[in-house]
Design a protein around this motif. Structure first.
Motif, short mmCIF file in Angstrom:
data_model
loop_
_atom_site.label_atom_id
_atom_site.label_comp_id
_atom_site.label_asym_id
_atom_site.label_seq_id
_atom_site.Cartn_x
_atom_site.Cartn_y
_atom_site.Cartn_z
N THR A 1 12.75 -5.60 13.41
CA THR A 1 12.33 -6.18 14.68
C THR A 1 13.48 -6.96 15.28
O THR A 1 14.34 -7.47 14.56
N SER B 1 14.80 -1.34 15.19
CA SER B 1 14.31 -1.53 16.55
C SER B 1 15.48 -1.44 17.50
O SER B 1 16.46 -2.18 17.36
N HIS C 1 12.53 2.93 14.33
CA HIS C 1 11.16 2.47 14.16
C HIS C 1 10.58 2.07 15.50
O HIS C 1 9.41 2.34 15.80
N ARG C 2 11.38 1.39 16.31
CA ARG C 2 11.04 1.16 17.71
C ARG C 2 12.10 1.85 18.55
O ARG C 2 13.27 1.46 18.56
N TYR D 1 8.54 4.13 22.51
CA TYR D 1 7.51 4.26 21.48
C TYR D 1 7.76 3.33 20.30
O TYR D 1 8.89 3.20 19.83
N CYS D 2 6.66 2.72 19.84
CA CYS D 2 6.64 2.06 18.52
C CYS D 2 5.21 2.06 18.04
O CYS D 2 4.26 1.87 18.82
N ASN E 1 3.95 -0.15 16.25
CA ASN E 1 3.51 -1.55 16.23
C ASN E 1 3.54 -2.13 17.64
O ASN E 1 4.34 -1.71 18.48
N GLU F 1 5.76 -0.28 24.48
CA GLU F 1 6.93 -0.15 25.33
C GLU F 1 6.50 -0.02 26.80
O GLU F 1 5.39 0.43 27.09
#
Length: 356
Positions: free
Chosen positions: A49, A77, A117-118, A122-123, A125, A129
């Protein structure tokens, strides 16, 4: 941002290649996406993150090697090196910290798998976005721009050292949408580095193989979290997990709904074996039990998962090394920890992992 502007920004980005000294040595081993090595290791979360963006730790790579493992996955990320308000700009100082991880991998003989991952658009979690990768051309071009930059940056480093995992855990998407996006990203990478090993996660949050991607000659990544009542027992981010009955292994959800090793084979192995038979390499990109799963239950479930993957020759990457799922600093009730360079090591869990 217009596509031509993105391409112009990509072409003008400075210092996007590692030094010649880090390029592929003569005689480097060729890695084939149709049958991956049985890489085994851990996810490292330093750039998971933007809020906790930090440098990767050399000691983690040394531990992985010393314990007999050979793989780390870096779930990243993009907000660590860019911003959703201007996807075209990449911050060199943060990218250099990813270079450090790649260099640690070379130094310690550990394969580095770079995962978005991000990604722009798109993510899995929150927060969501601002634009969707699946429906918006601007987001897709931005994501391709970022992957192209990584491809240029690591061109010349052989795929037995570095691979790309495109997008973490796409959800319940139409298959044609996912194939379209993956194809676009693969083309952007191969325009810069035709030889890079590329991996795509399965659909339905990594759990379902996507045979439609086979013509792209890329590998695929599955997950090892089933059943969630074991892997995510009382995980605060999983709604309702605090109401689940304390699990056992085998897990009896009802008289007709039982999870055991054979159920794992049916649900997690057989669909992916069919994909592997089509010439697609398979790797388990994430798996592990949260620290509230009863300790003996966690170990018994882990042993069956590991046994299954070893039998079919698949590697795996545990989530995580240090933290609530892994063998170090996990704060797991029932575990006995030993002091390890100032950290708390669950030696029994580590010894289990080393067996497979």
């Amino acid at each position: 941002m217009k596509r031509r502007d993105l391409l112009r920004a990509a072409a003008g980005a400075a210092a996007l290649s590692l030094t010649a000294a880090q390029a592929a040595p003569r005689g480097a081993k060729k890695v084939n996406a149709s049958k991956l090595p049985r890489w085994r290791g851990f996810n490292l979360l330093e750039k998971f993150t933007a809020e906790n963006n930090s440098r990767f730790r050399e000691m983690d790579f040394a531990w992985v090697r010393d314990w007999g493992f050979d793989f780390v996955r870096l779930p990243l990320s993009y907000r660590c090196w860019s911003d959703p308000s201007d996807w075209s700009k990449l911050r060199e100082e943060s990218l250099k910290e990813i270079d450090e991880a790649v260099e640690f991998g070379r130094k310690y003989g550990v394969h580095v798998n770079i995962n978005f991952h991000r990604a722009p658009g798109y993510c899995v979690n929150p927060p969501a976005e601002p634009l969707s990768l699946w429906t918006d051309a601007k987001a897709l071009d931005a994501c391709a721009h970022h992957w192209a930059a990584f491809a240029r940056r690591y061109k010349g480093i052989p795929s037995d050292r570095v691979s790309f995992d495109l997008l973490n855990e796409p959800g319940d998407l139409p298959r044609d949408s996912y194939v379209r996006v993956v194809t676009h990203l693969v083309e952007a990478i191969r325009a810069e580095d035709p030889d890079r090993l590329i991996v795509a996660d399965g659909l339905f949050w990594g759990n379902r193989p996507v045979p439609e991607l086979a013509p792209l000659r890329i590998a695929q990544s599955t997950r090892g979290y089933a059943p969630m009542q074991i892997s995510h027992f009382r995980a605060s981010w999983i709604g309702g997990s605090d109401t689940w009955k304390e699990p056992t292994w085998p897990l009896h959800l009802s008289d007709t709904d039982v999870w055991d090793r054979q159920r794992l084979i049916k649900e997690q192995i057989e669909p992916w074996k069919a994909l592997a038979a089509k010439g697609v390499g398979v790797h388990v990109g994430e798996w592990g039990p949260f620290n509230r799963t009863p300790y003996r239950v966690a170990l018994a479930w882990m042993r069956d998962c590991l046994t299954n993957w070893k039998e079919v020759g698949w590697g795996w990457s545990m989530w995580n090394l240090r933290g609530s799922f892994g063998p170090v600093d996990s704060e797991r009730p029932g575990a006995t920890y030993v002091d390890f360079h100032g950290h708390k090591l669950d030696k029994e869990m580590l010894d289990l992992l080393k067996q497979f």
